[in-house]
Design a protein around this motif. Sequence first.
Motif, PDB file in Angstrom:
ATOM      1  N   ALA A  90       0.184   1.380  -0.240  1.00 35.29           N
ATOM      2  CA  ALA A  90      -1.322   1.302  -0.269  1.00 35.29           C
ATOM      3  C   ALA A  90      -1.719   1.817   0.990  1.00 35.29           C
ATOM      4  O   ALA A  90      -2.916   2.376   1.023  1.00 35.29           O
ATOM      5  N   TYR A  91      -1.126   1.925   2.140  1.00 36.96           N
ATOM      6  CA  TYR A  91      -1.706   2.539   3.371  1.00 36.96           C
ATOM      7  C   TYR A  91      -0.919   4.010   3.401  1.00 36.96           C
ATOM      8  O   TYR A  91      -1.094   4.509   4.544  1.00 36.96           O
ATOM      9  N   GLY A  92      -0.392   4.493   2.269  1.00 38.73           N
ATOM     10  CA  GLY A  92       0.004   5.990   2.591  1.00 38.73           C
ATOM     11  C   GLY A  92       1.162   6.212   3.515  1.00 38.73           C
ATOM     12  O   GLY A  92       1.286   7.369   3.957  1.00 38.73           O
ATOM     13  N   ILE A  93       2.076   5.133   3.670  1.00 45.06           N
ATOM     14  CA  ILE A  93       3.264   5.690   4.277  1.00 45.06           C
ATOM     15  C   ILE A  93       4.163   6.045   3.645  1.00 45.06           C
ATOM     16  O   ILE A  93       4.820   5.530   2.806  1.00 45.06           O
ATOM     17  N   THR A  94       4.986   7.328   4.116  1.00 41.94           N
ATOM     18  CA  THR A  94       5.872   7.894   3.500  1.00 41.94           C
ATOM     19  C   THR A  94       6.671   8.537   4.478  1.00 41.94           C
ATOM     20  O   THR A  94       6.704   8.522   5.527  1.00 41.94           O
TER      21      THR A  94
END
Lengths: 240, 388
Positions: free
Chosen positions: B178-182
């Motif tokens: 959801a927070y775009g952490i990759t």
Amino acid sequence: MLADNDKAPARKHLIVSAQYVGFDESIVLAVPKGRILKELRPLLDRVGLVPSAEFDDENSRDLRFATNLPGVEIIRVRSFDVPTFVAFGAAHLGVSGNDVLMEFDYPEVYSPLDLGIGRCRISVAEQVDFSKTDDPSRWSHVRVATKYPELTRKHFAARGVQAECIKLNGAMELAPSLGLCDRIVDLVSSGATLKANGLVEVEHIADITSRLIVNRTALKTRSEEISYWVEKFREACSAS
Amino acid sequence: MDSFLPELALLPAGLHDLLPPDAEREAALVEHAMGVFRAHGYDRVKPPLVEFEESLLSGVGKAWSLQTFRLLDPESQRMMGVRADMTLQVARLAVTRLLNAPRPLRLSYAGEVLRVGGAQLSPERQFRQIGCELIGSLDAAADAEIILLAATALTELGVRGLSIDLNLPTIVPAIFAAYGITGDDDRQLAAALAHRDTAIAGAAPDIGPLLLALLDVAGPADAAIEKLSRIDLPAKAESSRTRLIETVRLIRRAAPDLKLTIDPLERQGFEYQTGLSFTLFARGARRELGRGGRYRIGGERGTELRGEPAVGFSLFADAVLNAAPASAAPRRAYLPFGHPPESTRRLRTAGWITVAGLSPVDDPVAEAKRLGCPHILVVGSGEPTPVT
């Protein structure tokens, strides 16, 4: 060799302790000897934990100390051993720098609180002259003297460099000038020791502070007690 | 008799001999637990020790790839794997040979597993796994049934101070998505969360306050649910929270005294879980006694959920053995040489363990003690008497 009718020798029994740490045992806090302990001492006072008098006596050979609270004990061990005592449940709480925590990376150790003491950093350093021509982007293999072989290997592996680590327990700064290796990985606080030995920091690995650590199983099975102590330390930290 | 030969005694790391009385205790404990499972409608299955690698490690089995010993089958020239976890095998049974069995399908199992590397606290590479799988239901009642069954079995085995930690191993991936952490950030933050490192987690941009709030949730269930309910979660994580709260309600209703804690961030040991999971602890036992949770048979984590829903748990017999109290000393009587074997049958029927002397000895009482018998049956008497 014994014949059938010889008397059998008395057997020595090896007593292997069960994986059991008592049932209604007290809470054990493991603290490191040396540098960090000096900074930790005032924090213990604010937490309201008063160790027995021997604790402050540097000549005392005791390793295990009672406190003003009947259910709480303090053990004093080498800084590199604190996470191990906590991981195996021999101590429930401990104080350890995250340099040592990263080195061991025990899944059983939680570090819920940054105590903000023992501040320094862990860095790669090399000789000043050598650093003028050395290009870190071209490294494929490095030989490094360090107290932290695991942390060092992981740090270099993450950037695609194979690190050959020579484990030393002290006086790392000597190693490059005597040709043991080109680089060291060590704690740096003021940088004065590096400078005095003709070394310069070339890479910063991580910032270091001491953490309050807890044993995973203890946190799950005695959550009220352990959380109480974490909270006490949190209050003591924010008060300072 | 040769003296002790150390070179024969050394076993490979993580493997060991169980001697009396532990071997007996372990067997009794496993059968006791299997009896509890049977009484709750779980039917026993027994898959083989070794399977073809591609079936053993397909689907959720992929998680065990690095922990699996391989051997080459000289017959078929195909690679085989020694099971590292029996859940995978039971899952395979459910969707192959038991595909047409009515759902929900309740299965139990007990067997040895072998792993390439032991864990830090349990260097054992071979141990006995016992457990249950409830296949084909998505109901919260299924989660509650499995958790209560694990608790009942451990309690019946005499484990004291049982404490069940409820976990949501999918919540971290859902929040990261959801927070775009990759990539690197994902790995570093996941490692910080694994160590409950508030300093690193709290310093993460944007997501920091949410992670701190979730870290703060961990603790006794009621307070944890209250805290968890106040947190603003991404939509994808919402269903996990609802399921957790519903399951806690069901467990509380059936077992109000069971000690429950909640730690939403726990992911240790949940290699293939897709929903509510749990870890079984006992106060005083150094390591966890078992764990379990929801997964999908044939599904893979990270992709859309598909496959048949299942929930189950496994117990590690060696850990349970250490946490369970020692059984009472057995009634064991020495029968000096001269007792006709058939005359002592009634003692065994009455529950005695009999140890027969093979030749006459000068001092039968001393002989009884030497052989670890607290009782002796004097020739001519009817009942064993204690040796003093």
